[in-house]
Design a protein around this motif. Sequence first.
Motif, PDB file in Angstrom:
ATOM      1  N   LEU A 137     -26.686  31.890 -56.585  1.00  0.00           N
ATOM      2  CA  LEU A 137     -26.056  30.819 -55.814  1.00  0.00           C
ATOM      3  C   LEU A 137     -26.721  30.684 -54.445  1.00  0.00           C
ATOM      4  CD1 LEU A 137     -22.304  31.462 -56.693  1.00  0.00           C
ATOM      5  CD2 LEU A 137     -23.758  29.585 -57.489  1.00  0.00           C
ATOM      6  N   LYS A 138     -27.004  31.810 -53.803  1.00  0.00           N
ATOM      7  CA  LYS A 138     -27.696  31.769 -52.515  1.00  0.00           C
ATOM      8  C   LYS A 138     -29.091  31.169 -52.667  1.00  0.00           C
ATOM      9  CE  LYS A 138     -25.392  35.816 -50.490  1.00  0.00           C
ATOM     10  NZ  LYS A 138     -25.603  37.201 -49.994  1.00  0.00           N
ATOM     11  N   THR A 139     -29.751  31.536 -53.760  1.00  0.00           N
ATOM     12  CA  THR A 139     -31.101  31.030 -53.991  1.00  0.00           C
ATOM     13  C   THR A 139     -31.081  29.528 -54.263  1.00  0.00           C
ATOM     14  OG1 THR A 139     -31.783  33.179 -54.872  1.00  0.00           O
ATOM     15  CG2 THR A 139     -33.161  31.286 -55.412  1.00  0.00           C
ATOM     16  N   ALA A 140     -30.079  29.065 -55.016  1.00  0.00           N
ATOM     17  CA  ALA A 140     -29.962  27.635 -55.279  1.00  0.00           C
ATOM     18  C   ALA A 140     -29.781  26.859 -53.976  1.00  0.00           C
ATOM     19  CB  ALA A 140     -28.799  27.371 -56.226  1.00  0.00           C
ATOM     20  N   LEU A 141     -29.006  27.428 -53.053  1.00  0.00           N
ATOM     21  CA  LEU A 141     -28.818  26.790 -51.753  1.00  0.00           C
ATOM     22  C   LEU A 141     -30.133  26.758 -50.984  1.00  0.00           C
ATOM     23  CD1 LEU A 141     -26.960  25.591 -49.586  1.00  0.00           C
ATOM     24  CD2 LEU A 141     -26.450  27.935 -48.851  1.00  0.00           C
ATOM     25  N   LEU A 142     -30.878  27.870 -51.036  1.00  0.00           N
ATOM     26  CA  LEU A 142     -32.175  27.938 -50.359  1.00  0.00           C
ATOM     27  C   LEU A 142     -33.139  26.899 -50.917  1.00  0.00           C
ATOM     28  CD1 LEU A 142     -34.285  29.410 -48.514  1.00  0.00           C
ATOM     29  CD2 LEU A 142     -34.747  30.906 -50.466  1.00  0.00           C
ATOM     30  N   ARG A 147     -36.102  21.788 -50.071  1.00  0.00           N
ATOM     31  CA  ARG A 147     -36.525  20.442 -50.434  1.00  0.00           C
ATOM     32  C   ARG A 147     -36.272  19.455 -49.296  1.00  0.00           C
ATOM     33  NH1 ARG A 147     -34.866  17.015 -55.911  1.00  0.00           N
ATOM     34  NH2 ARG A 147     -36.734  15.703 -55.894  1.00  0.00           N
ATOM     35  N   VAL A 148     -35.183  19.675 -48.536  1.00  0.00           N
ATOM     36  CA  VAL A 148     -34.804  18.739 -47.478  1.00  0.00           C
ATOM     37  C   VAL A 148     -35.539  19.009 -46.176  1.00  0.00           C
ATOM     38  CG1 VAL A 148     -32.889  17.905 -46.063  1.00  0.00           C
ATOM     39  CG2 VAL A 148     -32.543  18.343 -48.511  1.00  0.00           C
ATOM     40  N   ILE A 149     -35.579  20.280 -45.752  1.00  0.00           N
ATOM     41  CA  ILE A 149     -36.086  20.580 -44.402  1.00  0.00           C
ATOM     42  C   ILE A 149     -37.436  21.281 -44.398  1.00  0.00           C
ATOM     43  CG2 ILE A 149     -33.737  20.666 -43.499  1.00  0.00           C
ATOM     44  CD1 ILE A 149     -33.946  23.684 -43.385  1.00  0.00           C
ATOM     45  N   GLY A 150     -37.942  21.698 -45.578  1.00  0.00           N
ATOM     46  CA  GLY A 150     -39.242  22.352 -45.608  1.00  0.00           C
ATOM     47  C   GLY A 150     -39.170  23.820 -45.225  1.00  0.00           C
ATOM     48  N   PRO A 151     -40.314  24.491 -45.157  1.00  0.00           N
ATOM     49  CA  PRO A 151     -40.334  25.941 -45.009  1.00  0.00           C
ATOM     50  C   PRO A 151     -40.102  26.485 -43.596  1.00  0.00           C
ATOM     51  CG  PRO A 151     -42.569  25.111 -45.193  1.00  0.00           C
ATOM     52  CD  PRO A 151     -41.658  23.935 -45.415  1.00  0.00           C
ATOM     53  N   SER A 152     -40.460  25.753 -42.566  1.00  0.00           N
ATOM     54  CA  SER A 152     -40.502  26.343 -41.218  1.00  0.00           C
ATOM     55  C   SER A 152     -39.172  26.951 -40.801  1.00  0.00           C
ATOM     56  CB  SER A 152     -40.948  25.303 -40.192  1.00  0.00           C
ATOM     57  OG  SER A 152     -42.287  24.924 -40.436  1.00  0.00           O
ATOM     58  N   ARG A 153     -38.080  26.221 -40.991  1.00  0.00           N
ATOM     59  CA  ARG A 153     -36.781  26.691 -40.529  1.00  0.00           C
ATOM     60  C   ARG A 153     -36.145  27.705 -41.470  1.00  0.00           C
ATOM     61  NH1 ARG A 153     -33.853  21.108 -39.386  1.00  0.00           N
ATOM     62  NH2 ARG A 153     -32.035  22.478 -39.096  1.00  0.00           N
ATOM     63  N   LEU A 154     -36.772  27.936 -42.611  1.00  0.00           N
ATOM     64  CA  LEU A 154     -36.247  28.906 -43.570  1.00  0.00           C
ATOM     65  C   LEU A 154     -37.073  30.182 -43.617  1.00  0.00           C
ATOM     66  CD1 LEU A 154     -35.506  26.479 -46.537  1.00  0.00           C
ATOM     67  CD2 LEU A 154     -33.867  27.395 -44.894  1.00  0.00           C
ATOM     68  N   SER A 155     -38.157  30.237 -42.866  1.00  0.00           N
ATOM     69  CA  SER A 155     -39.087  31.361 -42.987  1.00  0.00           C
ATOM     70  C   SER A 155     -38.435  32.692 -42.608  1.00  0.00           C
ATOM     71  CB  SER A 155     -40.346  31.121 -42.148  1.00  0.00           C
ATOM     72  OG  SER A 155     -40.022  30.915 -40.793  1.00  0.00           O
ATOM     73  N   GLY A 156     -37.475  32.676 -41.682  1.00  0.00           N
ATOM     74  CA  GLY A 156     -36.800  33.920 -41.300  1.00  0.00           C
ATOM     75  C   GLY A 156     -36.053  34.535 -42.463  1.00  0.00           C
ATOM     76  N   ALA A 178     -47.497  37.813 -41.976  1.00  0.00           N
ATOM     77  CA  ALA A 178     -48.190  37.368 -43.180  1.00  0.00           C
ATOM     78  C   ALA A 178     -47.254  36.603 -44.109  1.00  0.00           C
ATOM     79  CB  ALA A 178     -48.789  38.572 -43.907  1.00  0.00           C
ATOM     80  N   VAL A 179     -46.041  37.115 -44.274  1.00  0.00           N
ATOM     81  CA  VAL A 179     -45.079  36.446 -45.147  1.00  0.00           C
ATOM     82  C   VAL A 179     -44.691  35.090 -44.568  1.00  0.00           C
ATOM     83  CG1 VAL A 179     -42.706  36.551 -46.002  1.00  0.00           C
ATOM     84  CG2 VAL A 179     -44.197  38.549 -46.213  1.00  0.00           C
ATOM     85  N   ARG A 180     -44.452  35.041 -43.273  1.00  0.00           N
ATOM     86  CA  ARG A 180     -44.080  33.783 -42.619  1.00  0.00           C
ATOM     87  C   ARG A 180     -45.191  32.744 -42.781  1.00  0.00           C
ATOM     88  NH1 ARG A 180     -43.243  35.865 -38.211  1.00  0.00           N
ATOM     89  NH2 ARG A 180     -40.994  36.214 -38.427  1.00  0.00           N
ATOM     90  N   ASP A 181     -46.433  33.177 -42.541  1.00  0.00           N
ATOM     91  CA  ASP A 181     -47.552  32.231 -42.613  1.00  0.00           C
ATOM     92  C   ASP A 181     -47.777  31.728 -44.037  1.00  0.00           C
ATOM     93  OD1 ASP A 181     -47.923  32.530 -39.911  1.00  0.00           O
ATOM     94  OD2 ASP A 181     -49.693  33.818 -40.075  1.00  0.00           O
ATOM     95  N   SER A 182     -47.711  32.631 -45.011  1.00  0.00           N
ATOM     96  CA  SER A 182     -47.989  32.210 -46.384  1.00  0.00           C
ATOM     97  C   SER A 182     -46.863  31.339 -46.929  1.00  0.00           C
ATOM     98  CB  SER A 182     -48.225  33.422 -47.290  1.00  0.00           C
ATOM     99  OG  SER A 182     -47.110  34.288 -47.280  1.00  0.00           O
TER     100      SER A 182
END
Length: 279
Positions: A137-142, A147-156, A178-182
């Motif tokens: 369920l958490k992953t589905a939310l992620l 899809r809506v906001i892209g990776p930058s704000r979710l990288s943490g 490395a994880v954040r950048d990739s």
Amino acid sequence: MSTQHSEVSVVETVLGPLSVTRTGSGQPAFLWHSMFLDSETFDPVTEKLGRHRELFLVDGPGHGNSPGPREIYDLHDCAVAAVQLLDAFRVDTPVDWLGNAWGGHVGILLAEGWPSRLRTLTMIGTPAYPLPTAQRLKTALLVGMFRVIGPSRLSGLVVDALVGADGEPGSRAAAEEAVRDSFRRGDKQGKYWAMRSLMLRRPDLSAVFERVQTPTLLIAGQNDAMYDLDKAELLAAAMPNAVLMPVAGGGHAAPLYVAADEVSQAVLEFWDTGRLPVR
């Protein structure tokens, strides 16, 4: 980044064009990374492993320089694509396969469906079971947020999941960067479809693990919250030719950074002898 010479090829597969970086020398070894990441996350071990093997570092679909499909696919499709890579590079001898999480899932299906193509299989942070309900369920939310906001704000969130809090501050900081950048690299739509296809629909692979005869080294971070070591130990014991090696690390990708020397040494010993280490 490795100082060894490397060259990049793009190979057409059932999952579209896949980018593969070729470096090192010796017998062939194929490396496939974790979900969210790309082939550069193997950098901490690439140079040492490349002194003993010719490495083929794959960017999975939707990651790195591989755009990926815009439709649902599955892990079997990934294994078929891996066979197509072997054929494209005219690799006709059994290879050493090293997979991190997703890459381990691809490797175990290769070992089941095309056992003659693998000499050994090493899996780092690769659980056999589907996501538990709460985690799904958490992953589905992620996935929806991605899809809506892209990776930058979710990288943490991704850094917390794949790195954790273990390890020396320097190595952990390198892992986080490395994880954040990739995670921020790659094709956004391709990564979205990979997440929908392979995370939310990950099957129970425990029966596959137990059928595989290929010599298999399972490496797991001791404090990986998403990889139950007790279940991993039972699984390794049930496999015909496998051993589990716990190392430092609090996430699927963490061992590549916080235990890079230990991982490299264990993998090289395994590759050189074809025998599993005694633990």
